[in-house]
Scaffold this motif. Structure first.
Motif, mmCIF file in Angstrom:
data_model
loop_
_atom_site.group_PDB
_atom_site.id
_atom_site.type_symbol
_atom_site.label_atom_id
_atom_site.label_comp_id
_atom_site.label_asym_id
_atom_site.label_seq_id
_atom_site.Cartn_x
_atom_site.Cartn_y
_atom_site.Cartn_z
ATOM 1 N N LEU A 69 0.784 -0.864 0.070
ATOM 2 C CA LEU A 69 0.191 0.202 -0.189
ATOM 3 C C LEU A 69 1.123 1.332 -0.244
ATOM 4 C CD1 LEU A 69 -3.111 1.480 -0.145
ATOM 5 C CD2 LEU A 69 -2.738 1.418 2.414
ATOM 6 N N THR A 70 0.746 2.065 -1.031
ATOM 7 C CA THR A 70 1.314 2.884 -1.239
ATOM 8 C C THR A 70 0.703 4.677 -1.383
ATOM 9 O OG1 THR A 70 3.206 1.667 -2.966
ATOM 10 C CG2 THR A 70 3.135 4.721 -2.726
ATOM 11 N N GLY A 71 0.743 5.475 -0.309
ATOM 12 C CA GLY A 71 0.813 6.220 0.289
ATOM 13 C C GLY A 71 1.726 7.581 -0.462
ATOM 14 N N ARG A 72 1.408 8.489 -1.058
ATOM 15 C CA ARG A 72 1.609 9.861 -2.020
ATOM 16 C C ARG A 72 0.653 11.109 -1.539
ATOM 17 N NH1 ARG A 72 5.950 8.699 -5.939
ATOM 18 N NH2 ARG A 72 5.862 6.528 -7.144
ATOM 19 N N SER A 73 1.447 12.187 -1.844
ATOM 20 C CA SER A 73 0.873 13.776 -1.178
ATOM 21 C C SER A 73 -0.750 13.537 -2.712
ATOM 22 C CB SER A 73 1.106 14.482 -1.882
ATOM 23 O OG SER A 73 2.289 15.351 -2.832
ATOM 24 N N GLY A 75 -2.668 10.593 -3.573
ATOM 25 C CA GLY A 75 -3.505 9.385 -3.029
ATOM 26 C C GLY A 75 -3.084 8.628 -2.728
ATOM 27 N N ARG A 76 -3.677 7.243 -2.398
ATOM 28 C CA ARG A 76 -2.806 5.950 -2.535
ATOM 29 C C ARG A 76 -3.044 5.170 -3.752
ATOM 30 N NH1 ARG A 76 -5.250 5.633 3.968
ATOM 31 N NH2 ARG A 76 -3.831 7.008 4.136
ATOM 32 N N SER A 77 -2.176 4.084 -3.331
ATOM 33 C CA SER A 77 -2.825 3.147 -4.214
ATOM 34 C C SER A 77 -1.793 2.041 -4.249
ATOM 35 C CB SER A 77 -1.473 3.473 -6.051
ATOM 36 O OG SER A 77 -0.176 2.868 -5.330
ATOM 37 N N THR A 105 -5.832 2.265 -8.056
ATOM 38 C CA THR A 105 -5.416 3.604 -7.180
ATOM 39 C C THR A 105 -6.430 3.071 -6.338
ATOM 40 O OG1 THR A 105 -6.107 4.958 -8.974
ATOM 41 C CG2 THR A 105 -4.164 5.200 -9.048
ATOM 42 N N VAL A 106 -6.268 3.599 -5.318
ATOM 43 C CA VAL A 106 -7.514 3.770 -4.012
ATOM 44 C C VAL A 106 -7.697 5.387 -4.198
ATOM 45 C CG1 VAL A 106 -7.910 3.511 -1.803
ATOM 46 C CG2 VAL A 106 -5.912 2.253 -3.187
ATOM 47 N N LYS A 107 -7.750 6.815 -3.468
ATOM 48 C CA LYS A 107 -8.196 7.186 -3.561
ATOM 49 C C LYS A 107 -8.007 8.619 -4.563
ATOM 50 C CE LYS A 107 -8.362 7.777 1.701
ATOM 51 N NZ LYS A 107 -8.455 8.617 2.581
ATOM 52 N N ASN A 248 11.943 12.721 0.201
ATOM 53 C CA ASN A 248 12.583 13.758 -0.668
ATOM 54 C C ASN A 248 10.918 14.128 -1.471
ATOM 55 O OD1 ASN A 248 12.528 11.718 -3.119
ATOM 56 N ND2 ASN A 248 14.902 12.781 -3.722
ATOM 57 N N ARG A 249 10.702 14.684 -1.464
ATOM 58 C CA ARG A 249 9.399 15.298 -2.833
ATOM 59 C C ARG A 249 9.606 13.976 -3.472
ATOM 60 N NH1 ARG A 249 8.781 21.583 -2.329
ATOM 61 N NH2 ARG A 249 9.133 22.366 -0.410
ATOM 62 N N ASN A 250 9.704 13.887 -4.341
ATOM 63 C CA ASN A 250 10.283 13.448 -5.247
ATOM 64 C C ASN A 250 9.463 11.629 -5.274
ATOM 65 O OD1 ASN A 250 10.426 12.796 -8.428
ATOM 66 N ND2 ASN A 250 11.675 11.957 -8.914
ATOM 67 N N SER A 251 9.613 11.450 -3.892
ATOM 68 C CA SER A 251 9.409 9.617 -3.523
ATOM 69 C C SER A 251 8.308 9.540 -2.297
ATOM 70 C CB SER A 251 10.261 9.796 -2.226
ATOM 71 O OG SER A 251 11.785 9.455 -3.088
ATOM 72 N N PRO A 252 7.551 8.473 -2.805
ATOM 73 C CA PRO A 252 6.307 8.155 -2.090
ATOM 74 C C PRO A 252 6.659 8.814 -0.244
ATOM 75 C CG PRO A 252 7.044 6.242 -3.405
ATOM 76 C CD PRO A 252 7.848 7.519 -2.928
ATOM 77 N N ASN A 253 5.288 8.683 0.275
ATOM 78 C CA ASN A 253 5.186 9.507 1.377
ATOM 79 C C ASN A 253 5.385 8.353 2.227
ATOM 80 O OD1 ASN A 253 4.513 12.070 0.599
ATOM 81 N ND2 ASN A 253 2.344 11.687 1.141
ATOM 82 N N THR A 254 5.444 7.141 2.369
ATOM 83 C CA THR A 254 4.770 5.795 2.765
ATOM 84 C C THR A 254 4.292 4.923 1.839
ATOM 85 O OG1 THR A 254 2.468 6.134 3.530
ATOM 86 C CG2 THR A 254 4.184 6.892 4.743
ATOM 87 N N ILE A 255 5.303 3.599 2.036
ATOM 88 C CA ILE A 255 4.515 2.343 1.219
ATOM 89 C C ILE A 255 5.060 1.198 2.663
ATOM 90 C CG2 ILE A 255 5.162 0.471 -0.064
ATOM 91 C CD1 ILE A 255 7.384 2.745 -1.249
#
Length: 269
Positions: A69-73, A75-77, A105-107, A248-255
């Motif tokens: 589960l990957t979270g970005r600014s 949304g999520r996937s 994609t989730v959100k 950094n900003r180019n990376s996913p927030n969380t996985i």
């Protein structure tokens, strides 16, 4: 333009040389007494990004699976099942294949679809003096998935995973990877470097912390800190988890990911 094309051709030529050298080395194979045996514990290419420097034993089939589960600014996937099949075909030599995973994609709106199927071959060069293990892997992602997810065309890669066993259950490992994407208009080459510090807490439990850096041509890198652990249910079964944070900003927030792997021995008897 000419230089870009020449560079792509040169990289493919380099890949061809590596594959040729790998085939020759496999033909002469390393000493069988230093290669993995069916009685050894399972060694997987997950949950960290760094692959194991140890191949599967001859006649053993290993299946590794996971979901992320990957979270970005934005949304999520979610993606899975991230299945890799590995088969030992000779001493210190295995063939492997990454099966297509589905990304959804989730959100947020975005592309969904399957990744490519990616066969490869892996040769364990070691063991070397000092308990240093080194392998070389060469493979190619075939254009079977969605271009929005996996990119365009065939995408060869070469990897060098290594590991060094220290004292009191401590160890370090890492991997260098070169990805080639000749069909893409930009970003035709990407280098990846990883470094792991791991600790074996008990005979069945291990934990790790890992740095992952992806450095594509003409684009900002992505950098992650990835931590997690594994539990061996039996010598040939494993469950694992990991949590990664972007640097950094180019990376996913969380996985966040979970996985299960198993190995079946004695197929060639």
């Amino acid at each position: 333009m000419f230089q870009n094309r020449f560079g792509a051709v040169a990289r493919l030529a380099e890949l061809g040389c590596v594959l040729a050298a790998l085939t020759l080395a496999a033909a002469t194979a390393a000493r069988a007494d230093g290669c993995p045996k069916p009685g050894d514990e399972i060694a997987t290419d997950r949950p960290d990004v760094t692959n194991s420097s140890i191949v599967v034993p001859v006649g053993s089939l290993q299946n590794e699976n996971g979901i992320n589960l990957t979270g970005r600014s934005s949304g999520r996937s979610i993606d899975g099942s991230n299945s890799r099949w590995r088969l030992g075909i000779a001493p210190c030599l295995e063939v492997l294949v990454d099966l297509p995973s589905y990304v959804s994609t989730v959100k947020s709106p975005g592309a969904s679809g399957f990744s490519d199927v990616a066969p490869g071959i892996k040769w364990q060069i070691s063991p070397l003096p000092g308990k240093l293990d080194l392998s070389i892997t060469a493979g190619v992602a075939l254009p079977t998935g969605a271009a929005e997810i996996a990119g365009r065309g065939a995408q060869p890669y070469v990897q060098l995973p290594w590991s060094w066993e220290l004292h009191d259950g401590w160890g370090v490992s890492g991997m260098f990877t070169e990805f080639f994407r000749p069909a893409e208009l930009t970003g035709r080459h990407m280098s990846e470097a990883t470094f792991v510090i791991e600790k074996k807490l008990t005979e069945r439990i291990s934990v790790f912390t890992e740095y992952v850096g992806d450095y594509p041509d003409g684009a900002r890198p992505t950098q992650l800190i990835n931590s997690g652990g594994l539990y061996r249910i039996t010598p040939t079964q494993q469950v694992d988890f990991h949590v990664a944070f972007g640097l950094n900003r180019n990376s996913p927030n969380t996985i966040v990911g979970l996985g299960y792997s198993f190995r079946v021995d004695g197929l060639f008897r």
